[in-house]
Design an enzyme around this catalytic site. Structure first.
Site, PDB file in Angstrom:
ATOM      1  N   GLY A   1       0.941  -1.275   0.145  1.00 13.72           N
ATOM      2  CA  GLY A   1       0.032  -0.099  -0.119  1.00 13.72           C
ATOM      3  C   GLY A   1       0.771   1.580  -0.045  1.00 13.72           C
ATOM      4  O   GLY A   1       0.438   2.421   0.375  1.00 13.72           O
ATOM      5  N   SER A   2       2.122   1.289  -0.431  1.00 12.90           N
ATOM      6  CA  SER A   2       2.766   2.408  -0.527  1.00 12.90           C
ATOM      7  C   SER A   2       2.288   3.694  -1.340  1.00 12.90           C
ATOM      8  O   SER A   2       2.422   4.818  -1.400  1.00 12.90           O
ATOM      9  CB  SER A   2       4.449   2.155  -0.831  1.00 12.90           C
ATOM     10  N   ASN A   3       1.597   2.735  -2.547  1.00 15.70           N
ATOM     11  CA  ASN A   3       0.933   3.929  -3.508  1.00 15.70           C
ATOM     12  C   ASN A   3      -0.271   4.600  -2.717  1.00 15.70           C
ATOM     13  O   ASN A   3      -0.520   5.664  -3.025  1.00 15.70           O
ATOM     14  CB  ASN A   3       0.513   3.487  -4.860  1.00 15.70           C
TER      15      ASN A   3
ATOM     16  N   LEU B   1      -7.930  -9.758 -11.143  1.00 10.95           N
ATOM     17  CA  LEU B   1      -8.519  -9.366 -12.299  1.00 10.95           C
ATOM     18  C   LEU B   1      -9.840  -8.598 -11.950  1.00 10.95           C
ATOM     19  O   LEU B   1     -10.544  -9.247 -11.254  1.00 10.95           O
ATOM     20  CB  LEU B   1      -8.664 -10.587 -13.360  1.00 10.95           C
ATOM     21  N   ILE B   2     -10.128  -7.691 -12.499  1.00 12.70           N
ATOM     22  CA  ILE B   2     -11.289  -6.887 -12.155  1.00 12.70           C
ATOM     23  C   ILE B   2     -12.444  -7.738 -12.996  1.00 12.70           C
ATOM     24  O   ILE B   2     -12.379  -7.628 -14.478  1.00 12.70           O
ATOM     25  CB  ILE B   2     -11.486  -5.523 -12.427  1.00 12.70           C
TER      26      ILE B   2
ATOM     27  N   ASN C   1      -5.513   2.149 -13.278  1.00 10.18           N
ATOM     28  CA  ASN C   1      -4.390   1.316 -12.652  1.00 10.18           C
ATOM     29  C   ASN C   1      -2.960   1.902 -12.654  1.00 10.18           C
ATOM     30  O   ASN C   1      -2.652   2.454 -13.713  1.00 10.18           O
ATOM     31  CB  ASN C   1      -4.594  -0.147 -13.377  1.00 10.18           C
TER      32      ASN C   1
ATOM     33  N   HIS D   1       1.050   0.633 -13.046  1.00  9.16           N
ATOM     34  CA  HIS D   1       1.733  -0.402 -13.308  1.00  9.16           C
ATOM     35  C   HIS D   1       3.308  -0.178 -13.394  1.00  9.16           C
ATOM     36  O   HIS D   1       3.597   0.799 -13.979  1.00  9.16           O
ATOM     37  CB  HIS D   1       1.243  -1.032 -14.696  1.00  9.16           C
TER      38      HIS D   1
ATOM     39  N   ASP E   1      -3.502  -5.176 -17.388  1.00 12.80           N
ATOM     40  CA  ASP E   1      -2.476  -4.051 -17.953  1.00 12.80           C
ATOM     41  C   ASP E   1      -2.773  -3.726 -19.397  1.00 12.80           C
ATOM     42  O   ASP E   1      -1.937  -3.327 -20.048  1.00 12.80           O
ATOM     43  CB  ASP E   1      -1.055  -4.760 -18.005  1.00 12.80           C
TER      44      ASP E   1
ATOM     45  N   GLU F   1       6.256   6.148  -9.093  1.00 17.06           N
ATOM     46  CA  GLU F   1       4.969   6.041  -8.872  1.00 17.06           C
ATOM     47  C   GLU F   1       4.494   6.595  -8.156  1.00 17.06           C
ATOM     48  O   GLU F   1       3.168   7.129  -8.306  1.00 17.06           O
ATOM     49  CB  GLU F   1       4.825   4.412  -8.515  1.00 17.06           C
TER      50      GLU F   1
HETATM   51  C1  GAR Z   1       3.328  -1.290  -7.424  1.00 24.35           C
HETATM   52  O1  GAR Z   1       4.658  -1.414  -7.801  1.00 24.35           O
HETATM   53  C2  GAR Z   1       2.315  -1.328  -8.388  1.00 24.35           C
HETATM   54  O2  GAR Z   1       2.683  -0.569  -9.576  1.00 24.35           O
HETATM   55  C3  GAR Z   1       2.165  -2.820  -8.837  1.00 24.35           C
HETATM   56  O3  GAR Z   1       2.200  -3.339  -7.555  1.00 24.35           O
HETATM   57  C4  GAR Z   1       3.188  -2.596  -6.674  1.00 24.35           C
HETATM   58  C5  GAR Z   1       2.368  -2.145  -5.238  1.00 24.35           C
HETATM   59  O4  GAR Z   1       2.998  -1.421  -4.341  1.00 24.35           O
HETATM   60  N1  GAR Z   1       1.257  -3.305  -9.759  1.00 24.35           N
HETATM   61  C6  GAR Z   1       1.353  -4.026 -10.345  1.00 24.35           C
HETATM   62  O5  GAR Z   1       2.308  -4.858 -10.551  1.00 24.35           O
HETATM   63  C7  GAR Z   1       0.080  -4.248 -11.534  1.00 24.35           C
HETATM   64  N2  GAR Z   1       0.080  -5.050 -12.489  1.00 24.35           N
HETATM   65  P1  GAR Z   1       2.105  -1.019  -3.217  1.00 24.35           P
HETATM   66  O6  GAR Z   1       1.317  -1.891  -2.463  1.00 24.35           O
HETATM   67  O7  GAR Z   1       3.357  -0.361  -2.264  1.00 24.35           O
HETATM   68  O8  GAR Z   1       1.561   0.412  -3.668  1.00 24.35           O
END
Ligand code: GAR
Length: 399
Positions: free
Chosen positions: A195-197, A272-273, A287, A289, A330, A359
């Site tokens: 969940g850093s994003n 997958l949604i 999303n 990526h 994606d 990101e």
């Molecule tokens: C992120 O790097 C995001 O881009 C990736 O998962 C990570 C989640 O990090 N998503 C995918 O690979 C989608 N295909 P987070 O939980 O720390 O935000």
């Protein structure tokens, strides 16, 4: 108040069109039109009518007749608590007079922009004819072509426009992408892991003094125990965990609808949604990526695996993509991309950390742009009215 306007056609869009409407006694608002306009008024979107009235030039009725019709429309709208902010009309007979004010000419929109303090870029152009909505393309707005009286679409859809059922649906579409006055733009975030994003979104939008105001109204996690849920709870955001059963599409549909989200963001969501949900949120679900799609995306390409594949390929540039979600992993239309260099000696962890930092900047910036209406999302992709403040909207090198 937003500087954006809804430029509405009159006959056939707002009122019934008997053909050369000339008498106040013939004025009839279309079903739902009054309420639709009231909702625009309440949300701070300026309502400007732009109408071709060649009946004046052709001598079928006078300008005074036109004004009495307009007064009757205003009166009927008033009984529904709605108002038109300004009306512009072209009185010319196109067979006699070649003017720039007759739609699809742009003169009346430019005049409105100047006189009403609105901006055509990012505004909406609503009508039942192609010429009502086609100015959107030239002026950087978004066209919404409503169906004809019997619900059919006989008109071609010009570039930069999409079809909607009627004025009420057009207003749903407009208000889905504009922040109602006083209320922050509502975003639901879907997570699976650390969940850093999500944290980057929380940090960016936690200060109510910072514009645009965005509120994360719900965090949905695919798992019951992860850092992302802890982060959401610590920030006081309502959370929910996807039930692990057949009914999850229905469950998710209900939860997203009930939370009032205007946009759904997948921030490291690893499932997958379901199709129904993609369709319901088409053009309103993003999303992030960790690569430059279409490279290094698709089923099985997530997290560290993406970075391992990037290193294995020998490419020197990777990056971050924010894209609209469709039925495939994606693959939806790209909204924004920033590139990130691959550095000599990188391993997957080092590369992931560098990409993740980007990101954390790109995703909140795109959400902010959608919330303030400088990035218009639609089922076919994004239209940028203004580039992201810090650089180009599509591809930017981060070192
Ligand atoms: C992120 O790097 C995001 O881009 C990736 O998962 C990570 C989640 O990090 N998503 C995918 O690979 C989608 N295909 P987070 O939980 O720390 O935000």
């Amino acid at each position: 108040m937003t500087k954006h306007a809804a430029f509405l056609d009159r006959d056939g869009t707002l009122v019934r069109d008997p053909g050369y409407l000339a008498r106040a006694s013939d004025v009839a608002l279309l079903p739902g039109a009054g309420e639709a306009i009231r909702r625009l008024n309440e949300s701070g979107v300026r309502v400007i009518v732009v109408t071709n009235q060649s009946g004046i030039g052709r001598g079928y009725y006078s300008e005074a007749d036109f004004k009495s019709v307009q007064a009757e429309i205003d009166r009927q709208l008033k009984t529904e608590g709605a108002r038109i902010d300004a009306t512009y009309f072209c009185p010319h007979d196109p067979t006699l007079h070649k003017c720039e004010c007759r739609k699809p000419g742009l003169e009346l929109y430019r005049r409105a922009e100047h006189e009403q303090g609105v901006q055509t870029a990012g505004s909406w152009f609503v009508g039942d004819r192609a010429h009502d909505v086609s100015p959107a393309e030239a002026l950087g707005g978004h066209g919404l072509l409503v169906a004809g009286p019997d619900g059919t679409f006989d008109e071609p859809v010009p570039a930069g426009s999409e079809r909607v059922e009627d004025l009420a649906s057009a207003v749903d579409r407009i208000l889905g992408s504009v922040t109602p006055r006083g209320r922050p733009f509502q975003v639901a975030v879907l997570v699976s892991g650390s969940g850093s994003n999500l944290q980057a979104l929380i940090d960016r939008f936690s200060d109510p003094a910072v514009l645009p105001r965005v509120e994360i109204c719900l965090v949905i996690s695919s798992r019951p125990d992860n850092r992302a849920l802890e982060r959401a709870k610590a920030a006081g955001i309502p959370t929910a965990v996807v039930p692990d059963d057949e009914g999850s599409e229905e469950w998710m549909t209900e939860r997203l609808e009930a939370c009032g989200a205007q946009l759904v963001v997948l921030a490291g969501y690893m499932r997958l949604i379901p199709r129904g949900l993609v369709a319901a949120w088409s053009g309103r679900m993003l999303n992030v990526h960790p690569a430059l799609l279409p490279a290094f995306g698709g089923k099985g390409m997530y997290g560290q695996r993406v970075h391992e594949a990037v290193l294995e390929s020998g490419t020197q540039v990777t990056g971050v993509t924010v894209h609209l979600v469709d039925e495939e992993y994606d693959q939806g239309p790209v909204v924004a991309q920033w590139s990130v260099p691959v550095v000599e000696g990188d391993d997957a962890d080092a590369l992931a950390a560098r990409v993740l930092k980007v990101e954390h900047r790109l995703l909140p910036s795109v959400v902010a742009a959608v919330a303030e209406g400088t990035c218009l999302l639609g089922p076919d992709g994004a239209r940028w009215i203004e580039p992201l403040a810090s650089g180009e909207d599509r591809l930017r090198e981060i070192t």
